[in-house]
Design an enzyme around this catalytic site. Structure first.
Site, PDB file in Angstrom:
ATOM      1  N   LYS A  29     103.860 -20.340  45.743  1.00 39.71           N
ATOM      2  CA  LYS A  29     104.581 -21.495  46.302  1.00 39.71           C
ATOM      3  C   LYS A  29     103.882 -22.787  45.876  1.00 39.71           C
ATOM      4  O   LYS A  29     104.531 -23.734  45.426  1.00 39.71           O
ATOM      5  CB  LYS A  29     104.596 -21.409  47.820  1.00 39.71           C
ATOM      6  CG  LYS A  29     105.005 -22.697  48.527  1.00 39.71           C
ATOM      7  CD  LYS A  29     105.017 -22.569  50.031  1.00 39.71           C
ATOM      8  CE  LYS A  29     103.697 -22.839  50.655  1.00 39.71           C
ATOM      9  NZ  LYS A  29     103.317 -24.264  50.782  1.00 39.71           N
ATOM     10  N   ASN A  30     102.546 -22.808  46.002  1.00 36.85           N
ATOM     11  CA  ASN A  30     101.842 -24.056  45.764  1.00 36.85           C
ATOM     12  C   ASN A  30     101.625 -24.372  44.291  1.00 36.85           C
ATOM     13  O   ASN A  30     101.137 -25.440  43.949  1.00 36.85           O
ATOM     14  CB  ASN A  30     100.511 -24.063  46.530  1.00 36.85           C
ATOM     15  CG  ASN A  30     100.753 -24.099  48.027  1.00 36.85           C
ATOM     16  OD1 ASN A  30     101.868 -24.382  48.480  1.00 36.85           O
ATOM     17  ND2 ASN A  30      99.729 -23.779  48.798  1.00 36.85           N
ATOM     18  N   ARG A  99     106.996 -31.276  53.055  1.00 33.97           N
ATOM     19  CA  ARG A  99     105.856 -32.169  52.822  1.00 33.97           C
ATOM     20  C   ARG A  99     105.607 -32.370  51.345  1.00 33.97           C
ATOM     21  O   ARG A  99     105.193 -33.415  50.907  1.00 33.97           O
ATOM     22  CB  ARG A  99     104.621 -31.544  53.483  1.00 33.97           C
ATOM     23  CG  ARG A  99     104.588 -31.803  54.928  1.00 33.97           C
ATOM     24  CD  ARG A  99     103.259 -32.319  55.396  1.00 33.97           C
ATOM     25  NE  ARG A  99     102.402 -32.812  54.362  1.00 33.97           N
ATOM     26  CZ  ARG A  99     102.177 -34.112  54.133  1.00 33.97           C
ATOM     27  NH1 ARG A  99     102.844 -35.005  54.794  1.00 33.97           N
ATOM     28  NH2 ARG A  99     101.308 -34.492  53.222  1.00 33.97           N
ATOM     29  N   CYS A 123     102.222 -33.126  59.848  1.00 32.67           N
ATOM     30  CA  CYS A 123     102.790 -31.873  60.326  1.00 32.67           C
ATOM     31  C   CYS A 123     101.822 -31.312  61.359  1.00 32.67           C
ATOM     32  O   CYS A 123     100.839 -31.933  61.728  1.00 32.67           O
ATOM     33  CB  CYS A 123     103.008 -30.912  59.175  1.00 32.67           C
ATOM     34  SG  CYS A 123     101.475 -30.456  58.414  1.00 32.67           S
ATOM     35  N   ARG A 128      97.866 -35.720  57.628  1.00 35.73           N
ATOM     36  CA  ARG A 128      98.185 -35.608  56.191  1.00 35.73           C
ATOM     37  C   ARG A 128      98.624 -36.947  55.596  1.00 35.73           C
ATOM     38  O   ARG A 128      99.734 -37.111  55.109  1.00 35.73           O
ATOM     39  CB  ARG A 128      99.217 -34.510  55.981  1.00 35.73           C
ATOM     40  CG  ARG A 128      98.692 -33.177  56.524  1.00 35.73           C
ATOM     41  CD  ARG A 128      99.592 -32.016  56.304  1.00 35.73           C
ATOM     42  NE  ARG A 128      99.465 -31.490  54.944  1.00 35.73           N
ATOM     43  CZ  ARG A 128     100.122 -30.410  54.550  1.00 35.73           C
ATOM     44  NH1 ARG A 128     100.949 -29.811  55.366  1.00 35.73           N
ATOM     45  NH2 ARG A 128      99.992 -29.960  53.309  1.00 35.73           N
ATOM     46  N   PRO A 129      97.750 -37.948  55.662  1.00 39.13           N
ATOM     47  CA  PRO A 129      98.063 -39.253  55.066  1.00 39.13           C
ATOM     48  C   PRO A 129      98.163 -39.158  53.539  1.00 39.13           C
ATOM     49  O   PRO A 129      97.851 -38.119  52.956  1.00 39.13           O
ATOM     50  CB  PRO A 129      96.863 -40.102  55.484  1.00 39.13           C
ATOM     51  CG  PRO A 129      95.765 -39.134  55.715  1.00 39.13           C
ATOM     52  CD  PRO A 129      96.414 -37.876  56.229  1.00 39.13           C
ATOM     53  N   ASP A 131      96.877 -41.821  51.488  1.00 36.35           N
ATOM     54  CA  ASP A 131      96.075 -42.944  50.972  1.00 36.35           C
ATOM     55  C   ASP A 131      95.436 -42.648  49.621  1.00 36.35           C
ATOM     56  O   ASP A 131      95.318 -43.534  48.763  1.00 36.35           O
ATOM     57  CB  ASP A 131      95.001 -43.336  51.994  1.00 36.35           C
ATOM     58  CG  ASP A 131      94.061 -42.184  52.285  1.00 36.35           C
ATOM     59  OD1 ASP A 131      94.523 -41.135  52.773  1.00 36.35           O
ATOM     60  OD2 ASP A 131      92.859 -42.290  51.959  1.00 36.35           O
ATOM     61  N   ASP A 309      94.006 -21.999  53.512  1.00 36.09           N
ATOM     62  CA  ASP A 309      95.254 -21.282  53.811  1.00 36.09           C
ATOM     63  C   ASP A 309      95.001 -19.831  54.225  1.00 36.09           C
ATOM     64  O   ASP A 309      95.912 -19.167  54.718  1.00 36.09           O
ATOM     65  CB  ASP A 309      96.194 -21.311  52.600  1.00 36.09           C
ATOM     66  CG  ASP A 309      96.680 -22.723  52.311  1.00 36.09           C
ATOM     67  OD1 ASP A 309      97.190 -22.962  51.204  1.00 36.09           O
ATOM     68  OD2 ASP A 309      96.520 -23.602  53.183  1.00 36.09           O
ATOM     69  N   VAL A 331      88.901 -28.561  56.149  1.00 39.32           N
ATOM     70  CA  VAL A 331      89.888 -29.265  55.317  1.00 39.32           C
ATOM     71  C   VAL A 331      90.924 -30.003  56.154  1.00 39.32           C
ATOM     72  O   VAL A 331      91.207 -31.178  55.923  1.00 39.32           O
ATOM     73  CB  VAL A 331      90.570 -28.283  54.343  1.00 39.32           C
ATOM     74  CG1 VAL A 331      91.656 -28.976  53.535  1.00 39.32           C
ATOM     75  CG2 VAL A 331      89.525 -27.643  53.420  1.00 39.32           C
ATOM     76  N   ARG A 401     109.096 -20.026  54.632  1.00 43.93           N
ATOM     77  CA  ARG A 401     108.840 -21.176  53.740  1.00 43.93           C
ATOM     78  C   ARG A 401     108.020 -20.744  52.529  1.00 43.93           C
ATOM     79  O   ARG A 401     108.172 -21.270  51.431  1.00 43.93           O
ATOM     80  CB  ARG A 401     108.067 -22.270  54.481  1.00 43.93           C
ATOM     81  CG  ARG A 401     108.878 -23.133  55.417  1.00 43.93           C
ATOM     82  CD  ARG A 401     108.043 -24.285  55.885  1.00 43.93           C
ATOM     83  NE  ARG A 401     107.344 -24.877  54.765  1.00 43.93           N
ATOM     84  CZ  ARG A 401     106.117 -25.415  54.838  1.00 43.93           C
ATOM     85  NH1 ARG A 401     105.473 -25.437  55.975  1.00 43.93           N
ATOM     86  NH2 ARG A 401     105.546 -25.941  53.775  1.00 43.93           N
TER      87      ARG A 401
HETATM   88  C1  EPZ Z   1      98.043 -28.487  49.463  1.00 44.81           C
HETATM   89  O1  EPZ Z   1      98.421 -29.422  50.472  1.00 44.81           O
HETATM   90  C2  EPZ Z   1      98.777 -27.206  49.821  1.00 44.81           C
HETATM   91  N1  EPZ Z   1     100.222 -27.425  49.785  1.00 44.81           N
HETATM   92  C3  EPZ Z   1      98.342 -26.744  51.208  1.00 44.81           C
HETATM   93  O2  EPZ Z   1      99.000 -25.507  51.472  1.00 44.81           O
HETATM   94  C4  EPZ Z   1      96.838 -26.501  51.181  1.00 44.81           C
HETATM   95  O3  EPZ Z   1      96.414 -26.088  52.474  1.00 44.81           O
HETATM   96  C5  EPZ Z   1      96.130 -27.798  50.782  1.00 44.81           C
HETATM   97  O4  EPZ Z   1      96.635 -28.246  49.492  1.00 44.81           O
HETATM   98  C6  EPZ Z   1      94.623 -27.625  50.671  1.00 44.81           C
HETATM   99  O5  EPZ Z   1      94.320 -26.632  49.761  1.00 44.81           O
HETATM  100  C7  EPZ Z   1     100.841 -27.469  48.574  1.00 44.81           C
HETATM  101  O6  EPZ Z   1     100.218 -27.349  47.526  1.00 44.81           O
HETATM  102  C8  EPZ Z   1     102.322 -27.680  48.594  1.00 44.81           C
HETATM  103  P1  EPZ Z   1      95.381 -32.010  50.377  1.00 44.81           P
HETATM  104  P2  EPZ Z   1      98.043 -30.990  50.280  1.00 44.81           P
HETATM  105  O7  EPZ Z   1      95.992 -33.271  49.887  1.00 44.81           O
HETATM  106  O8  EPZ Z   1      98.118 -31.360  48.855  1.00 44.81           O
HETATM  107  C9  EPZ Z   1      93.559 -35.086  53.482  1.00 44.81           C
HETATM  108  C10 EPZ Z   1     100.209 -23.975  52.740  1.00 44.81           C
HETATM  109  O9  EPZ Z   1     100.022 -23.407  53.830  1.00 44.81           O
HETATM  110  N2  EPZ Z   1      94.206 -36.122  52.655  1.00 44.81           N
HETATM  111  O10 EPZ Z   1      94.365 -31.310  49.533  1.00 44.81           O
HETATM  112  O11 EPZ Z   1      98.823 -31.757  51.267  1.00 44.81           O
HETATM  113  C11 EPZ Z   1      94.596 -34.240  54.225  1.00 44.81           C
HETATM  114  O12 EPZ Z   1      94.982 -34.886  55.422  1.00 44.81           O
HETATM  115  C12 EPZ Z   1      99.901 -25.450  52.607  1.00 44.81           C
HETATM  116  O13 EPZ Z   1     100.657 -23.412  51.694  1.00 44.81           O
HETATM  117  C13 EPZ Z   1      93.983 -37.471  52.956  1.00 44.81           C
HETATM  118  O14 EPZ Z   1      93.257 -37.802  53.894  1.00 44.81           O
HETATM  119  O15 EPZ Z   1      96.502 -30.949  50.741  1.00 44.81           O
HETATM  120  C14 EPZ Z   1      93.860 -32.955  54.471  1.00 44.81           C
HETATM  121  O16 EPZ Z   1      93.061 -33.091  55.636  1.00 44.81           O
HETATM  122  C15 EPZ Z   1      99.317 -26.041  53.876  1.00 44.81           C
HETATM  123  N3  EPZ Z   1      94.610 -38.425  52.212  1.00 44.81           N
HETATM  124  C16 EPZ Z   1      92.964 -32.818  53.235  1.00 44.81           C
HETATM  125  O17 EPZ Z   1      92.894 -34.131  52.644  1.00 44.81           O
HETATM  126  C17 EPZ Z   1      95.434 -38.095  51.159  1.00 44.81           C
HETATM  127  O18 EPZ Z   1      95.964 -39.017  50.495  1.00 44.81           O
HETATM  128  C18 EPZ Z   1      93.505 -31.851  52.203  1.00 44.81           C
HETATM  129  O19 EPZ Z   1      94.787 -32.313  51.836  1.00 44.81           O
HETATM  130  C19 EPZ Z   1      95.658 -36.731  50.873  1.00 44.81           C
HETATM  131  C20 EPZ Z   1      95.025 -35.753  51.627  1.00 44.81           C
END
Ligand code: EPZ
Length: 421
Positions: A29-30, A99, A123, A128-129, A131, A309, A331, A401
């Site tokens: 999926k990812n 998302r 979510c 999940r900002p 920035d 995950d 994370v 999903r």
């Molecule tokens: C991806 O989400 C995956 N989703 C998530 O899988 C996975 O848990 C995550 O990466 C971490 O490995 C997809 O690939 C579609 P991040 P993503 O940006 O990209 C913070 C599942 O169950 N952050 O690495 O949204 C954020 O809040 C899903 O399959 C900021 O602060 O994850 C989080 O605490 C869940 N600012 C951390 O970083 C930003 O601009 C990791 O988020 C972006 C992220």
């Protein structure tokens, strides 16, 4: 894609059957979600093979069509052609379903020079900002404002930049790679995410004519004028593979997982071996022989660390170990929603901030529980497979999903599971 995504209200699992047999792992999926977004980077046809029938993909198709893409489906092959992009974003309600819709920002900025998307709401597992995404787009020369719950970004042409991410965000890394692939000049992303799904996106973009290389601590992108169509098969889903391996370990069975890649699952395999399992990787799969679970100490972290995950499914497994396990979630700030549901099954878990302490008693009992998010739903399936009696899991749309036909796979491995529609 022949089978439409599952519908149904509940899964009913009767615990106690060891899982044995052979099962294929679906496409990740990812990996496929950013690849589908990246198809907007070209006006030529992009064909993706082995597309999983999961609702996140179905929703991605809805969004792609709203952006002007033409999508043709033949079995599990999907061809996407976007001759021109409609920059007015589709209704917010569609975007909020997914998302990963934020992954349209990079391709649309790169191809159209402007993009307006509803802010992807937080979510259940965290705020999940975005920035880090915005900081990167600005480094590439884009301007961005957020007004009335929408994020606007514009700037053409984008220019190469040296970007340092404050956290290795998977989505931000993917968005910036896609935006930089059509920028003028060279871009370096330091502090990037290196999850296998990011590497797969890079491989996919390079088949379209992008010029992207990776080193140990950075990703280098040489901007090109245009990208061409391609066809591609994304990697198998390491989290689905890890979930099925854990199910075999917990129930004391022996399972062969085709397409599973041990290179994507080292920290998960290490924990399964620590728990007592034997693991035999081979050319195009992994065999696992489970022997129940022992107490574990788990700390989730960005790749190559233990994947966040897999945290919830492992917490469920630790309830069957005899003794105390600790689980640190570093994370996401709120990824323990499955704790209350596991407690309904008799789990003894205390949470202090981002650490959960599991006092494993070796047993759980069936109960009526509810999936709160995708991986929490998977955790409840793991718990139900060994719990005494019957477990009824509601809100299984979360599971649908990201797990293609999970109950069919578990059924063919010997689980006693049925979907109530
Ligand atoms: C991806 O989400 C995956 N989703 C998530 O899988 C996975 O848990 C995550 O990466 C971490 O490995 C997809 O690939 C579609 P991040 P993503 O940006 O990209 C913070 C599942 O169950 N952050 O690495 O949204 C954020 O809040 C899903 O399959 C900021 O602060 O994850 C989080 O605490 C869940 N600012 C951390 O970083 C930003 O601009 C990791 O988020 C972006 C992220």
């Amino acid at each position: 894609m022949t089978s439409t995504t599952q519908s149904g209200k509940q899964l009913i699992i009767t615990g106690g059957s060891p899982l044995n047999g052979r099962c294929g792992v679906s496409t990740s999926k990812n990996a496929i979600l950013p690849i589908l977004a990246a198809s907007l980077l070209t006006s030529e046809p992009v064909t993706i093979h082995k597309v999983p029938a999961i609702s996140d993909v179905k929703n991605m198709f809805t969004l792609l069509r709203a952006f002007g893409a033409r999508i043709s489906i033949a079995g599990d092959d999907v061809t996407i052609t976007t001759k021109s992009i409609k920059t007015t974003s589709p209704a917010a309600n569609i975007m909020e379903k997914l998302r990963a819709s934020i992954l349209f920002m990079g391709p649309m900025l790169a191809r159209e020079g402007s993009v307006t998307l509803p802010l992807p709401g937080g979510c259940r597992i965290g705020a999940r900002p975005i920035d880090i995404h915005i900081q990167g787009f600005r480094a590439l020369g884009a301007k961005s404002v957020t007004v009335n719950g929408h994020v606007h970004a514009w700037g053409r042409p984008l220019h190469g930049a040296d970007i340092l991410l404050r956290f290795p965000s998977v989505g931000a890394t993917e968005n910036l790679i896609m935006a930089a692939s059509l920028a003028v000049g060279d871009t370096v992303i330091r502090g990037a995410a290196f999850e296998p799904e990011v590497t797969d996106l890079i491989r996919f973009l390079n088949t379209m004519g992008a010029r992207i290389e990776t080193a140990s601590d950075r990703i280098m992108i040489r901007g090109v004028k245009a990208l061409s169509g391609t066809e591609y098969t994304p990697i198998a889903d390491r989290i689905e593979a890890g979930t099925l391996m854990l199910a075999a370990a917990v129930t004391g069975g022996e399972v062969d997982l085709l397409r599973a890649d041990a290179g994507h699952l080292k920290p998960v395999c290490d924990k399964l071996i620590e728990a007592g399992a034997e693991i035999f990787p081979y050319e195009n799969g992994i065999r696992i022989r489970g022997r129940g679970v022992r107490p574990l100490n788990i700390v989730s972290s960005p790749f190559p660390g233990f994947p966040t995950d897999m945290q919830a499914p492992f917490m469920a497994a630790c309830c069957f170990a005899k003794g105390r396990s600790t689980i640190d979630e570093t994370v996401f700030e709120n990824r323990f929603l499955h704790v209350d549901e596991l407690r309904k099954m008799g789990a003894d878990i205390t949470v202090n901030g981002r650490t959960a302490y599991v006092n494993g008693t070796g047993r759980l009992h069936g109960a009526e529980v509810s999936a709160t998010d995708l991986r929490a739903g998977a955790a409840l399936c793991i718990a139900g497979l060994l719990a005494q009696g019957e477990t009824v899991i509601s809100n299984i749309y979360h599971i649908d999903r990201g797990y293609e036909n999970l109950e069919a796979k578990l059924l063919c491995l010997g689980a006693r599971i049925v979907r109530l529609s």
